[in-house]
Design a protein around this motif. Structure first.
Motif, PDB file in Angstrom:
ATOM      1  N   SER A   5       0.840  -1.192   0.000  1.00  0.00           N
ATOM      2  CA  SER A   5       0.000   0.000   0.000  1.00  0.00           C
ATOM      3  C   SER A   5       0.877   1.244   0.000  1.00  0.00           C
ATOM      4  O   SER A   5       1.886   1.302   0.697  1.00  0.00           O
ATOM      5  N   GLU A   7       0.683   5.831  -0.454  1.00  0.00           N
ATOM      6  CA  GLU A   7      -0.172   7.016  -0.439  1.00  0.00           C
ATOM      7  C   GLU A   7       0.645   8.202  -0.904  1.00  0.00           C
ATOM      8  O   GLU A   7       1.781   8.391  -0.457  1.00  0.00           O
ATOM      9  N   THR A  35      -0.175   4.447 -12.951  1.00  0.00           N
ATOM     10  CA  THR A  35      -0.142   4.102 -11.529  1.00  0.00           C
ATOM     11  C   THR A  35      -1.373   3.317 -11.109  1.00  0.00           C
ATOM     12  O   THR A  35      -1.291   2.442 -10.261  1.00  0.00           O
ATOM     13  N   VAL A  36      -2.508   3.654 -11.697  1.00  0.00           N
ATOM     14  CA  VAL A  36      -3.781   3.004 -11.380  1.00  0.00           C
ATOM     15  C   VAL A  36      -4.421   2.547 -12.687  1.00  0.00           C
ATOM     16  O   VAL A  36      -4.011   2.978 -13.765  1.00  0.00           O
ATOM     17  N   LEU A  73      -3.879   9.925  -3.650  1.00  0.00           N
ATOM     18  CA  LEU A  73      -3.881   8.609  -4.274  1.00  0.00           C
ATOM     19  C   LEU A  73      -3.445   7.597  -3.236  1.00  0.00           C
ATOM     20  O   LEU A  73      -2.387   7.736  -2.627  1.00  0.00           O
ATOM     21  N   ARG A  74      -4.288   6.618  -3.012  1.00  0.00           N
ATOM     22  CA  ARG A  74      -3.958   5.533  -2.093  1.00  0.00           C
ATOM     23  C   ARG A  74      -4.093   4.229  -2.869  1.00  0.00           C
ATOM     24  O   ARG A  74      -5.189   3.880  -3.306  1.00  0.00           O
ATOM     25  N   THR A  75      -2.966   3.550  -3.094  1.00  0.00           N
ATOM     26  CA  THR A  75      -3.004   2.265  -3.781  1.00  0.00           C
ATOM     27  C   THR A  75      -2.845   1.163  -2.747  1.00  0.00           C
ATOM     28  O   THR A  75      -2.115   1.317  -1.763  1.00  0.00           O
ATOM     29  N   ASP A  80      -7.722   0.697  -5.322  1.00  0.00           N
ATOM     30  CA  ASP A  80      -7.058   1.996  -5.438  1.00  0.00           C
ATOM     31  C   ASP A  80      -8.097   3.068  -5.179  1.00  0.00           C
ATOM     32  O   ASP A  80      -9.237   2.960  -5.627  1.00  0.00           O
ATOM     33  N   ALA A 139      -7.857  -2.757  -7.634  1.00  0.00           N
ATOM     34  CA  ALA A 139      -6.474  -2.562  -8.042  1.00  0.00           C
ATOM     35  C   ALA A 139      -6.189  -3.350  -9.316  1.00  0.00           C
ATOM     36  O   ALA A 139      -6.812  -4.392  -9.566  1.00  0.00           O
TER      37      ALA A 139
END
Length: 146
Positions: A5, A7, A35-36, A73-75, A80, A139
């Motif tokens: 994870s 951010e 990225t996403v 952005l939090r993956t 995501d 994701a």
């Protein structure tokens, strides 16, 4: 290999006019691209375009004639999240979803935001008014597994 994870966040001030809004939307797309999942990039760009357009058309600017776009952005391993926030000087009334007829040329912006976002809302503080939206997508790795 397990996905970690992460951010990240960005803040961008642009002039409160159509070209400033366009610049901010393109910058968001550039930062998210690769990225996403592409679908999340497209949805985020659409939501940003609607929120920025509303700020340009309906709100007072921040000091210096600006509007602010921030995004988080939090993956993660399974999903995501992109949170988009547009801050301006506020308007006479709070933003709301409008009911418009099929021939109306505009008035669907927040309807689109609500359709694409997991959640959205409005906050007021000493700086002005922020309209925010959260978009959550599976994701890329999670999509490939199934």
């Amino acid at each position: 290999m397990a996905r970690v994870s992460t951010e990240r966040s960005w803040c961008l001030l642009v002039p409160q006019h159509a070209e400033g809004a366009r610049t901010a939307r393109h910058r968001l797309g550039t930062e998210l691209d690769g990225t996403v999942p592409r679908a999340l990039v497209g949805d985020a760009e659409m939501v940003a375009a609607e929120l920025l357009g509303n700020a340009v058309r309906h709100a007072a600017p921040l000091p210096g004639g600006m509007i602010r776009l921030t995004w988080l952005l939090r993956t993660g391993p399974t999903a995501d999240l992109v949170e988009i926030r547009v801050t301006d000087g506020g308007a006479a009334g709070p933003p709301r979803i409008r009911r418009v007829g099929p021939d109306a040329a505009d008035g669907r912006g927040l309807f689109l935001v609500a359709a694409l976002a997991t959640d959205w809302g409005v906050e007021r503080d000493g700086l002005g008014q922020s309209v925010w939206a959260r978009l959550v997508h599976p994701a890329r790795h999670a999509l490939a597994v199934h």
